[in-house]
Design a protein around this motif. Structure first.
Motif, PDB file in Angstrom:
ATOM      1  N   ILE A 108       2.337   3.360   0.417  1.00 42.64           N
ATOM      2  CA  ILE A 108       2.184   4.697  -0.139  1.00 42.64           C
ATOM      3  C   ILE A 108       1.405   5.555   0.848  1.00 42.64           C
ATOM      4  O   ILE A 108       0.684   5.037   1.706  1.00 42.64           O
ATOM      5  CB  ILE A 108       1.471   4.695  -1.510  1.00 42.64           C
ATOM      6  CG1 ILE A 108       0.018   4.217  -1.381  1.00 42.64           C
ATOM      7  CG2 ILE A 108       2.237   3.863  -2.526  1.00 42.64           C
ATOM      8  CD1 ILE A 108      -0.811   4.429  -2.634  1.00 42.64           C
ATOM      9  N   THR A 125      -3.040  -7.016  -5.601  1.00 40.75           N
ATOM     10  CA  THR A 125      -3.366  -5.613  -5.805  1.00 40.75           C
ATOM     11  C   THR A 125      -4.425  -5.202  -4.793  1.00 40.75           C
ATOM     12  O   THR A 125      -5.440  -5.878  -4.632  1.00 40.75           O
ATOM     13  CB  THR A 125      -3.896  -5.363  -7.229  1.00 40.75           C
ATOM     14  OG1 THR A 125      -2.866  -5.672  -8.175  1.00 40.75           O
ATOM     15  CG2 THR A 125      -4.311  -3.907  -7.417  1.00 40.75           C
ATOM     16  N   GLU A 185      -6.882  -2.040  -3.791  1.00 47.45           N
ATOM     17  CA  GLU A 185      -7.404  -0.821  -4.385  1.00 47.45           C
ATOM     18  C   GLU A 185      -8.592  -0.302  -3.600  1.00 47.45           C
ATOM     19  O   GLU A 185      -9.248  -1.037  -2.855  1.00 47.45           O
ATOM     20  CB  GLU A 185      -7.811  -1.062  -5.839  1.00 47.45           C
ATOM     21  CG  GLU A 185      -8.953  -2.067  -6.003  1.00 47.45           C
ATOM     22  CD  GLU A 185      -9.330  -2.309  -7.458  1.00 47.45           C
ATOM     23  OE1 GLU A 185      -8.478  -2.040  -8.340  1.00 47.45           O
ATOM     24  OE2 GLU A 185     -10.466  -2.750  -7.704  1.00 47.45           O
ATOM     25  N   GLN A 196       1.905  -5.795  -5.319  1.00 55.31           N
ATOM     26  CA  GLN A 196       3.171  -6.391  -4.897  1.00 55.31           C
ATOM     27  C   GLN A 196       3.218  -7.848  -5.336  1.00 55.31           C
ATOM     28  O   GLN A 196       2.232  -8.582  -5.173  1.00 55.31           O
ATOM     29  CB  GLN A 196       3.327  -6.301  -3.384  1.00 55.31           C
ATOM     30  CG  GLN A 196       4.659  -6.847  -2.873  1.00 55.31           C
ATOM     31  CD  GLN A 196       4.905  -6.497  -1.422  1.00 55.31           C
ATOM     32  OE1 GLN A 196       4.592  -5.398  -0.975  1.00 55.31           O
ATOM     33  NE2 GLN A 196       5.463  -7.424  -0.665  1.00 55.31           N
ATOM     34  N   THR A 228       5.148  -2.815   0.426  1.00 55.57           N
ATOM     35  CA  THR A 228       4.785  -1.765  -0.520  1.00 55.57           C
ATOM     36  C   THR A 228       3.896  -0.798   0.248  1.00 55.57           C
ATOM     37  O   THR A 228       2.845  -1.192   0.752  1.00 55.57           O
ATOM     38  CB  THR A 228       4.033  -2.323  -1.733  1.00 55.57           C
ATOM     39  OG1 THR A 228       4.878  -3.245  -2.428  1.00 55.57           O
ATOM     40  CG2 THR A 228       3.634  -1.200  -2.688  1.00 55.57           C
ATOM     41  N   ILE A 287      -2.333  -0.263  -5.253  1.00 48.75           N
ATOM     42  CA  ILE A 287      -0.945  -0.682  -5.063  1.00 48.75           C
ATOM     43  C   ILE A 287      -0.859  -2.181  -5.302  1.00 48.75           C
ATOM     44  O   ILE A 287      -1.812  -2.918  -5.037  1.00 48.75           O
ATOM     45  CB  ILE A 287      -0.393  -0.323  -3.661  1.00 48.75           C
ATOM     46  CG1 ILE A 287      -1.172  -1.041  -2.545  1.00 48.75           C
ATOM     47  CG2 ILE A 287      -0.428   1.183  -3.442  1.00 48.75           C
ATOM     48  CD1 ILE A 287      -0.538  -0.861  -1.172  1.00 48.75           C
TER      49      ILE A 287
END
Length: 226
Positions: free
Chosen positions: A155, A120, A122, A167, A153, A165
């Motif tokens: 965005i 993750t 962030e 993955q 992944t 996000i």
């Protein structure tokens, strides 16, 4: 038996947590992935066919990425070469960029340290004023050995606020894992970047006030029980 069961549940919970790794936005070179790295991909303008030209490692500063304390600033891509390959009619104030530049700033882990885990990434977007000419994105990439293919992944960077996000990474120690930011758009002469905007990003603020409130509430509860 009840005590044994409790121990087993706790051990299982620890094993589960060990499979999830969270990384943030920090300049600390000692963090997971070490120093931030840079890679630039260059394309023709869509009006010229959009063909891929080349890609190569670039220094982070050359990507127009810079740190001020714990805040990362991303700016439009520039290059100081006035050659008409890069600018129309040639480089200088007011010139028009002749290429699409995709600046990637990222951290990287090799050797299987993250294989099979869930990563993750962030952070917090302080501001994002990029115009429609440039697009900033957040990504996690799980590359096959040799960088022949990847599972991604991605965005778009929000205008403000927290992002996160995640993955699930392939359980293969030969893969390369990267996470970071990408700014894509036409190159701009270095004196002309302001009208195209920029983005500032930092780590997610620690909820210090909430933590203190929680500790205070716990202390009060203990006093009541006493």
């Amino acid at each position: 038996m009840k005590k044994m069961f409790a121990v087993l549940v706790a051990a299982g919970a620890c094993a589960s947590v060990a499979q999830a790794v969270t990384v943030g936005v920090t300049p600390d070179p000692g963090g997971l992935g070490g120093n931030w790295l840079g890679f630039m991909n260059v394309f023709d303008l869509p009006s010229n066919g959009g063909a891929y030209q080349f890609g190569s490692p670039w220094g982070v500063a050359d990507l127009n990425s810079s740190w001020s304390g714990n805040v990362l600033k991303l700016s439009p891509n520039t290059i100081g070469d006035p050659n008409p390959y890069w600018y129309t009619p040639s480089g200088g104030p007011g010139s028009t960029g002749n290429k699409i530049m995709e600046a990637n700033m990222y951290r990287e882990v090799v050797g299987g340290a993250l294989a099979g885990q869930t990563l993750t990434f962030e952070g917090t977007v302080v501001s994002n004023s990029f115009t429609s000419q440039h697009v900033a994105r957040i990504f996690i990439r799980d590359w096959a050995a040799g960088f022949g293919s990847s599972v991604d992944t991605i965005i778009t960077l929000p205008t403000s606020g927290n992002f996160s996000i995640s993955q699930s990474l392939i359980n293969d120690p030969t893969r390369i894992v990267q996470w970071g930011f990408q700014v894509t758009g036409p190159n701009v002469w270095f004196t002309d970047t302001a009208p195209f905007g920029f983005a500032e990003i930092t780590e997610v603020p620690a909820p210090a006030s909430l933590a203190l409130m929680g500790l205070g509430g716990l202390a009060m509860a203990r006093r009541r029980r006493a």
